[in-house]
Design a protein around this motif. Structure first.
Motif: not given
Lengths: 175, 507
Positions: B112-118, B238-246, B373-377
């Motif tokens: 959530l933090a990374f996506l809102s930051a983006a 990856p599932r977590e990422v998609f859920q957060t995007v939604r 990168l930040v999500l992956a690392t």
């Protein structure tokens, strides 16, 4: 992890008020030096507008005035406090931690000037790891030496940025 | 539209394998300095800057800005997982980010933090894309008096809108000016304030000041507080990422509001730290359920993160278009521009359009690279923080001193870093703001030149600063801001509140 057990008495405290006053006096001193130093270059105006010392002179003056302002605020704030209560800037435990970190750092800078940065890095890491980290000597030597070699390769070979070197590098012919 | 064509050209510059590679390297280094305590965006960029002197300016600025994005993301990681803000601007993220992680929702909080930051960064870049050409065109009309007025406005806004005591802001800022004045005087060519010390002839580099004030100062502070890392483990699927995007559109109002606050604070010199706190405060005030805040409310992560990145990104706009940086990190980058032989300001858009639009395009790409990168690392960088501090601490110290030495190959600078480190520690503890000092060091000579050139133009009358409506308006605004603390103190006293000394504690 205090490195200086017993060196600082347990009741040792620097109050915030003392620190506010000391800092304001130091900044006021710097301001005075700047203002006085500018007098040499002319602080007035000539045909080409303000002279070289004009800007720094008033900057020095502003530093002195603002420092006095800070000082006044600190005194007023102190008076407004209840008798006996005080705000702590640094207590004994904190001071111990700051010194335990700061003194080896100063030693590192001195060693850098004498021995060059790479050797000083190895010694610094070795010292801190053994004394504060309680590591075994061979572990500390490996990490310290490895880090120094890593930085050497990174800067001297990869980036080609020369860093301060000392007698060891000269002896090894690494200049 | 002109800007779109320029932007497309910019993408053709930024989208080369070399530049994308630099972005990745920059982002990784940035996350590293963002994660490590004591190293942050301003001094990370300062440390890297001397290594870019030989690079092509476009490549160099892409590397440095990417490092900045990375540092902003890295700061959020430690805020959420360790409750230790890696950057001052991510302090507000700890309020709800760490409780979320403690409740077992670490991965969710991070995504959530990374996506809102983006989202916030995207907001900032869009603002830059749309406004920069226009601002630069406007600023082309500027001559020395206008530039001096804008500089004065910048500095006045620190005093008028700062949270610390105005006296302390003035002290910090004027010290910066004084340090900038040391060495060669650009107009008369004479040496100033060197006190017959050879080391001072070349002046004091702002890079040395930044490394000491931000780097060592922050480290000493961290040490004093007795560092303890109780990290929470997290791995992002990856599932977590998609859920957060939604889930993200649900926070559209918070995102929009925080984005706007961030852009405003970034363009005016409020900076990312003020932006994130303000955004958090406003989100909480307007929230329907206030009691969730501080205990792991997702909107409490979204708000500061969006504003932080929007501010960090949009701070580049005034730096490019006016030559006035909106944050300490932007100030360092602007110093870099000048070292590479460029003059930040409106002429840059005419003389070096490839540089300007290459940079703007790289900001879109760089942020995408940074999110991926930040999500992956996350696990990798969280592991770095588990290295005992008796190893990582000295390594950070060594990096700071190497950085100071590479600025000019001078041993004297290493002593200066030590002095600035001590000053930074004391200043932070006593609530002296440090950003004005850095800004003044970078802008000091330019502000003085603008003033003296104006005086040469006007033959010494200050009337030139009110000689046309444009400069007159800016100048009046600056003076109003300058007098603001005085006026508000007066109003308070007349109103019977009567506690002028309370500002000592503020900040």
């Amino acid at each position: 992890m205090p490195m200086f057990p017993g060196r600082l008495p347990a009741g040792f405290v620097i109050t915030r008020f003392a620190m506010e006053v000391a800092t304001a006096l130091v900044t006021a001193g710097i301001g005075a030096v700047v203002a006085l130093g500018s007098l040499e270059y002319g602080t007035g105006w000539d045909d080409a507008g303000p002279q070289a010392g004009y800007f720094p002179f008033y900057i020095g003056l502003f530093i002195v005035l603002a420092s006095l302002g800070t000082l006044t605020q600190a005194v007023l704030h102190q008076r407004g406090r209840q008798r006996g209560s005080r705000e702590v800037f640094l207590n004994a435990e904190q001071a111990g931690r700051v010194l335990a970190f700061g003194l080896p750092m100063v030693a590192f800078v001195v060693a850098t000037v004498l021995l060059g940065l790479y050797v000083a890095t190895a010694l610094y890491l070795f010292g801190v790891m053994v004394v504060q980290g309680k590591y075994r000597a061979w572990q500390a030597a490996a990490v310290g030496g490895g880090t120094a070699v890593f930085f050497f390769v990174l800067f001297e070979i990869w980036f080609q940025v020369p860093i301060l070197k000392g007698p060891l590098e000269a002896w090894l012919g690494l200049h | 539209m002109d800007n779109v064509a320029n932007l497309m050209h910019g993408f053709s510059i930024a989208l080369t394998a070399y530049h994308v590679g630099l972005m990745m390297a920059g982002v990784m280094l940035g996350i590293l300095v963002g994660v490590l305590p004591g190293l942050g965006a301003p001094n990370g960029v300062s440390l890297l800057l001397p290594l870019t002197f030989t690079m092509d300016p476009v490549s160099a600025i892409i590397l440095l800005t990417s490092m900045y994005w990375g540092a902003l993301f890295g700061g959020s990681t430690t805020s959420i997982l360790f409750n230790i803000p890696g950057e001052p601007s991510s302090v507000a993220t700890t309020f709800d980010g760490y409780p979320m992680a403690k409740n077992g929702r670490a991965a969710h909080a991070l995504t959530l933090a990374f996506l809102s930051a983006a989202t916030g960064a995207l907001f900032g870049v869009l603002v830059i894309t749309l406004l920069s050409g226009w601002v630069a065109k406007f600023a082309l009309k500027f001559s020395s008096p206008e530039f001096f007025a804008v500089y004065l406005l910048t500095f006045a806004s620190f005093i008028g809108m700062g949270h610390s005591s105005p006296f302390k802001t003035v002290v910090s800022m004027m010290l910066g000016f004084a340090f900038a004045a040391i060495g060669m005087d650009t107009i008369s060519g004479s040496l100033r304030l060197t006190f017959d010390m050879i080391e001072l002839v070349k002046g004091i580099s702002f890079l040395v000041a930044v490394i000491g004030l931000f780097g060592l100062g922050e480290l000493l502070l961290t040490m004093e507080e007795g560092l303890r890392f109780d990290g929470i483990r997290a791995r992002i699927s990856p599932r977590e990422v998609f859920q957060t995007v939604r889930e993200l559109p649900r926070y559209w109002l918070t995102l929009l509001r925080s984005g706007l606050i961030g852009c405003w604070m970034g363009i005016t010199p409020g900076g990312p730290t003020a932006a994130s706190f303000m955004s958090y405060g406003i989100a909480k005030r307007f929230a329907r359920r206030k009691d969730g805040y501080g205990k792991g409310e997702p909107a409490g992560v979204v708000a500061p993160e969006t504003a932080d990145h929007a501010a960090g990104t949009s701070a580049i706009l005034p730096m490019l278009a006016l030559g006035i940086p909106g944050s300490a990190t932007a100030a360092v980058m602007m110093g870099g521009l000048m070292i590479w032989g460029m003059t930040p300001g409106p002429m840059l858009f005419i003389e070096r359009p490839d540089f300007v639009w290459g940079l703007i395009a790289s900001m879109y790409l760089g942020n995408v690279v940074a999110v991926v990168l930040v999500l992956a690392t996350v696990p990798l960088f969280a592991a770095i923080l588990r290295i005992p501090f008796s190893i990582i601490g000295p390594v950070i110290v060594v990096v700071c001193f190497i950085g100071a030495y590479t600025v000019d190959g001078s041993v004297f600078d290493m002593g200066l870093v030590l002095a600035f480190g001590l000053a930074g520690y004391v200043f932070k503890k006593l609530d002296y703001p440090i950003a004005p000092l850095v800004l003044a060091m970078v802008l000091g000579d330019k502000a003085e030149d603008a003033f003296r050139q104006s005086m040469i133009m006007s033959k010494g009358t200050l009337g030139i600063f009110w000689s046309n409506p444009l400069v007159g308006t800016i100048m009046t605004l600056a003076l109003l801001l300058l007098l603001w603390p005085l006026a508000s103190a007066l109003v308070q006293r007349l109103g019977g509140a009567g506690s002028a000394s309370s500002s000592v504690q503020a900040g």
